[in-house]
Write an enzyme that holds these catalytic residues in place. Sequence first.
Site, PDB file in Angstrom:
ATOM      1  N   THR A  41       9.278   8.322  24.191  1.00  0.00           N
ATOM      2  CA  THR A  41      10.137   7.293  24.786  1.00  0.00           C
ATOM      3  C   THR A  41      10.303   6.113  23.834  1.00  0.00           C
ATOM      4  OG1 THR A  41       9.526   7.957  27.006  1.00  0.00           O
ATOM      5  CG2 THR A  41      10.322   5.717  26.764  1.00  0.00           C
ATOM      6  N   TYR A  51      17.101   8.163  30.467  1.00  0.00           N
ATOM      7  CA  TYR A  51      17.064   8.131  29.012  1.00  0.00           C
ATOM      8  C   TYR A  51      16.644   9.483  28.486  1.00  0.00           C
ATOM      9  CZ  TYR A  51      11.964   8.005  29.150  1.00  0.00           C
ATOM     10  OH  TYR A  51      10.649   8.318  29.350  1.00  0.00           O
ATOM     11  N   SER A  84       7.191  14.293  24.130  1.00  0.00           N
ATOM     12  CA  SER A  84       5.873  14.898  23.867  1.00  0.00           C
ATOM     13  C   SER A  84       5.544  16.005  24.864  1.00  0.00           C
ATOM     14  CB  SER A  84       4.770  13.841  23.816  1.00  0.00           C
ATOM     15  OG  SER A  84       4.463  13.353  25.095  1.00  0.00           O
ATOM     16  N   THR A 117       4.173   9.389  25.487  1.00  0.00           N
ATOM     17  CA  THR A 117       2.943   9.080  26.214  1.00  0.00           C
ATOM     18  C   THR A 117       2.431  10.261  27.045  1.00  0.00           C
ATOM     19  OG1 THR A 117       4.069   8.232  28.182  1.00  0.00           O
ATOM     20  CG2 THR A 117       3.667   6.666  26.400  1.00  0.00           C
ATOM     21  N   ASP A 118       3.326  11.226  27.366  1.00  0.00           N
ATOM     22  CA  ASP A 118       2.931  12.309  28.278  1.00  0.00           C
ATOM     23  C   ASP A 118       1.730  13.103  27.767  1.00  0.00           C
ATOM     24  OD1 ASP A 118       5.005  11.570  29.904  1.00  0.00           O
ATOM     25  OD2 ASP A 118       6.278  13.311  29.477  1.00  0.00           O
ATOM     26  N   LYS A 190      -3.646   9.567  30.551  1.00  0.00           N
ATOM     27  CA  LYS A 190      -2.493   8.971  31.225  1.00  0.00           C
ATOM     28  C   LYS A 190      -2.696   9.097  32.717  1.00  0.00           C
ATOM     29  CE  LYS A 190       2.518   8.601  31.294  1.00  0.00           C
ATOM     30  NZ  LYS A 190       3.829   9.072  30.816  1.00  0.00           N
ATOM     31  N   GLU A 297     -22.698  23.095  42.660  1.00  0.00           N
ATOM     32  CA  GLU A 297     -22.741  24.256  43.558  1.00  0.00           C
ATOM     33  C   GLU A 297     -22.575  25.582  42.821  1.00  0.00           C
ATOM     34  OE1 GLU A 297     -20.156  23.684  47.136  1.00  0.00           O
ATOM     35  OE2 GLU A 297     -19.892  21.678  46.302  1.00  0.00           O
TER      36      GLU A 297
END
Length: 348
Positions: A41, A51, A84, A117-118, A190, A297
């Site tokens: 971005t 965008y 990304s 950023t993803d 993130k 567990e």
Amino acid sequence: MKHKFQFFVFLTLAVLIIAPCQGKTSGNSLPKVHVIATGGTIAGTSTDIGYEAGKASIETILQAVPELTQYAELDYEQFCNIGSQDMNEAIWLSLAKRVNQVLESGLYDAVLISHGTDTMEETAFFLNLTTHSPKPVILVGAMRPSDAEDADGPLNMLKAVQTIVSPDAVGKEVMCCLGGRIYEAGSAFKNDTHSLNPISEVPADWHLPHNANTGFTIDSLEELPEVGIVYGYGSNSTVALEALVNAGCQGIVFAGVGDGNLNQATLDLASQAVQKGIMIVRSSRIAYGGVYTEGGEVDDEKLGFIASGSLNAQKSRILLMLALTATHDIDTIRSYFRHGVSTQQVNE
Ligand code: ASP
């Protein structure tokens, strides 16, 4: 005549004294930073619906922050220009090789990578495990596209450059810069789809600054072993897990419910997968707390599973892919998850 001679001596001395000072203020002594642009971005441009990521060139992005030249001498390359969400193992491998090459060249003090950023936390974690210089590496992104009136990319870019030119940045983990803040690869994730400050931190079991003694050697690798992720939920079927087993995955990470738990049908299938030689890592869909064998567990020792510790599923997948390039010994891989990865261990 005497006056002329004195003036000549004065002028010569002045030139000798001033000349070296001018050299110092010309900018040559600023730290040298190499910028590798991958998209995101921060390189996005507006469209009718919102965008598109990975559109603007790195030249345009850098031109929007003229102050950068006060802190560093920058040069740049457009490595790729993608959202990304399209990041993949082939790009990770060539990016890590490129970072190693740049820092080994001796020409640069630090590397800055512009990135979406993803999947920033995954790339940062991958680079942390595969690059071998203590010189700083930072990833920087943005949540608003480059042509937005209130774009956040320029300030993040400035903060990232200010950070990596500081002597304090040497010997750190690969870093991420978002929302004007700095995070380390091992703990950043993130955690917000829209906030300008979308990164949170999970306390990491181990910190592993990238340097010559840590991580994996990827110089001769062209691809990574296939490792998939399965997500747990109430009444989850085994279809996804079965598909990954049948697809020939060498490893599978289960983002389990709660403390990395699997329902009975999934547990049965996962333990059959272990018998076939597939490595199963138990992680969690819960962000905090981690997944450990002790006190839980699931009997990981008996079933042949690996507990992810503090790593989330996407980072567990990266560690498992890299681990499988070095060993198939489950105890060694368990110790990577629990204690980190020293080169000594990998080369043993
Ligand atoms: N989809 C974008 C990317 O990761 C989102 C962002 O950069 O914030 O490239």
